[in-house]
Motif scaffolding. Structure first.
Motif, PDB file in Angstrom:
ATOM      1  N   PRO A  49      21.690  -8.075  -8.091  1.00  0.00           N
ATOM      2  CA  PRO A  49      22.892  -7.803  -8.889  1.00  0.00           C
ATOM      3  C   PRO A  49      22.648  -6.897 -10.087  1.00  0.00           C
ATOM      4  O   PRO A  49      23.552  -6.209 -10.541  1.00  0.00           O
ATOM      5  CB  PRO A  49      23.340  -9.190  -9.345  1.00  0.00           C
ATOM      6  N   ASP A  50      21.434  -6.875 -10.614  1.00  0.00           N
ATOM      7  CA  ASP A  50      21.133  -5.981 -11.737  1.00  0.00           C
ATOM      8  C   ASP A  50      20.740  -4.578 -11.269  1.00  0.00           C
ATOM      9  O   ASP A  50      20.234  -3.780 -12.049  1.00  0.00           O
ATOM     10  CB  ASP A  50      20.043  -6.579 -12.618  1.00  0.00           C
ATOM     11  N   GLU A  51      20.965  -4.291  -9.992  1.00  0.00           N
ATOM     12  CA  GLU A  51      20.714  -2.990  -9.356  1.00  0.00           C
ATOM     13  C   GLU A  51      19.230  -2.676  -9.157  1.00  0.00           C
ATOM     14  O   GLU A  51      18.876  -1.562  -8.794  1.00  0.00           O
ATOM     15  CB  GLU A  51      21.391  -1.841 -10.118  1.00  0.00           C
ATOM     16  N   SER A  52      18.340  -3.634  -9.380  1.00  0.00           N
ATOM     17  CA  SER A  52      16.932  -3.425  -9.058  1.00  0.00           C
ATOM     18  C   SER A  52      16.740  -3.685  -7.562  1.00  0.00           C
ATOM     19  O   SER A  52      17.467  -4.486  -6.970  1.00  0.00           O
ATOM     20  CB  SER A  52      16.053  -4.374  -9.873  1.00  0.00           C
ATOM     21  N   PRO A  53      15.786  -3.010  -6.932  1.00  0.00           N
ATOM     22  CA  PRO A  53      15.596  -3.233  -5.488  1.00  0.00           C
ATOM     23  C   PRO A  53      14.988  -4.604  -5.221  1.00  0.00           C
ATOM     24  O   PRO A  53      14.313  -5.183  -6.073  1.00  0.00           O
ATOM     25  CB  PRO A  53      14.632  -2.115  -5.084  1.00  0.00           C
ATOM     26  N   PHE A  54      15.251  -5.130  -4.014  1.00  0.00           N
ATOM     27  CA  PHE A  54      14.630  -6.382  -3.595  1.00  0.00           C
ATOM     28  C   PHE A  54      13.116  -6.205  -3.586  1.00  0.00           C
ATOM     29  O   PHE A  54      12.603  -5.109  -3.367  1.00  0.00           O
ATOM     30  CB  PHE A  54      15.059  -6.757  -2.174  1.00  0.00           C
ATOM     31  N   ALA A  55      12.394  -7.289  -3.803  1.00  0.00           N
ATOM     32  CA  ALA A  55      10.941  -7.263  -3.678  1.00  0.00           C
ATOM     33  C   ALA A  55      10.588  -6.917  -2.236  1.00  0.00           C
ATOM     34  O   ALA A  55      11.222  -7.396  -1.294  1.00  0.00           O
ATOM     35  CB  ALA A  55      10.357  -8.612  -4.062  1.00  0.00           C
ATOM     36  N   ALA A  56       9.604  -6.070  -2.071  1.00  0.00           N
ATOM     37  CA  ALA A  56       9.217  -5.622  -0.733  1.00  0.00           C
ATOM     38  C   ALA A  56       8.634  -6.776   0.067  1.00  0.00           C
ATOM     39  O   ALA A  56       8.101  -7.739  -0.488  1.00  0.00           O
ATOM     40  CB  ALA A  56       8.208  -4.490  -0.835  1.00  0.00           C
ATOM     41  N   ARG A  57       8.731  -6.649   1.365  1.00  0.00           N
ATOM     42  CA  ARG A  57       8.134  -7.658   2.240  1.00  0.00           C
ATOM     43  C   ARG A  57       6.628  -7.600   2.137  1.00  0.00           C
ATOM     44  O   ARG A  57       6.039  -6.542   1.946  1.00  0.00           O
ATOM     45  CB  ARG A  57       8.511  -7.384   3.687  1.00  0.00           C
ATOM     46  N   LYS A  58       6.022  -8.741   2.320  1.00  0.00           N
ATOM     47  CA  LYS A  58       4.564  -8.803   2.361  1.00  0.00           C
ATOM     48  C   LYS A  58       4.123  -8.271   3.716  1.00  0.00           C
ATOM     49  O   LYS A  58       4.685  -8.647   4.752  1.00  0.00           O
ATOM     50  CB  LYS A  58       4.114 -10.251   2.192  1.00  0.00           C
ATOM     51  N   PRO A  59       3.132  -7.387   3.767  1.00  0.00           N
ATOM     52  CA  PRO A  59       2.691  -6.874   5.070  1.00  0.00           C
ATOM     53  C   PRO A  59       2.052  -7.971   5.915  1.00  0.00           C
ATOM     54  O   PRO A  59       1.342  -8.826   5.393  1.00  0.00           O
ATOM     55  CB  PRO A  59       1.668  -5.790   4.711  1.00  0.00           C
ATOM     56  N   ARG A  60       2.354  -7.963   7.199  1.00  0.00           N
ATOM     57  CA  ARG A  60       1.807  -8.969   8.110  1.00  0.00           C
ATOM     58  C   ARG A  60       0.489  -8.469   8.675  1.00  0.00           C
ATOM     59  O   ARG A  60       0.429  -7.418   9.298  1.00  0.00           O
ATOM     60  CB  ARG A  60       2.781  -9.243   9.236  1.00  0.00           C
ATOM     61  N   THR A  61      -0.551  -9.226   8.478  1.00  0.00           N
ATOM     62  CA  THR A  61      -1.865  -8.896   9.020  1.00  0.00           C
ATOM     63  C   THR A  61      -2.511 -10.169   9.512  1.00  0.00           C
ATOM     64  O   THR A  61      -2.068 -11.259   9.205  1.00  0.00           O
ATOM     65  CB  THR A  61      -2.773  -8.249   7.953  1.00  0.00           C
TER      66      THR A  61
END
Length: 156
Positions: A49-61
């Motif tokens: 809502p504050d227009e910041s992007p969502f936290a990125a997904r953690k890479p799957r390894t």
């Protein structure tokens, strides 16, 4: 988000009192639909809502990860694609108020991401603390839309 709701309730409560119950039902229905529409587009744009992007997904390894795919290829589809559909993002409104939220079993998943809680990645899998991704919340444009809709219904 609670402060936003209290401030909105205080401001809009006086204006809604000026309307008859049928008028209040119409206002809350219109506001609820527009709020759902704006929440759907914001979730689709992967924004808080504050227009910041969502936290990125953690890479799957590692075990169970994407080890069989081609090297260097990361398939990244938008998060919460099904969650933002009208089937799961429900609207309820009457003369006394409105609610926009997730219904059914997906509400647990939404709550985990909304508040950044711990949950299992898979059944009987490892637990992971998900980063907070605010799926529901008021943006500045949402507040303006609510104000404009209330004023439009009061004037007409």
């Amino acid at each position: 988000m609670d402060n936003d709701l209290q401030a909105l309730d205080k401001w809009a409560g006086g204006l809604l009192a000026l309307l008859a119950p049928t008028g209040r039902r119409a206002v809350t229905r219109d506001v609820a639909r527009e709020l759902r529409r704006s929440q759907q587009t914001r979730i689709g744009a992967q924004r808080n809502p504050d227009e910041s992007p969502f936290a990125a997904r953690k890479p799957r390894t590692g075990k169970g990860g994407n080890l069989r795919e081609k090297k260097g290829r990361i398939k990244r589809a938008a998060m919460f694609a099904k969650l933002r559909t009208a089937r799961y993002l429900k609207v309820e409104s009457d003369a006394m108020g409105l609610a926009v939220g997730f219904a059914g079993r997906v509400s647990r998943l939404a709550r985990v991401h909304q508040y950044g809680l711990r949950d299992r990645v898979a059944p009987r899998g490892v637990e992971y603390r998900y980063p907070a991704r605010a799926l529901l919340g008021f943006t500045q444009s949402d507040r303006e839309m609510i104000r404009d809709t209330l004023i439009k219904h009061i004037v007409s």
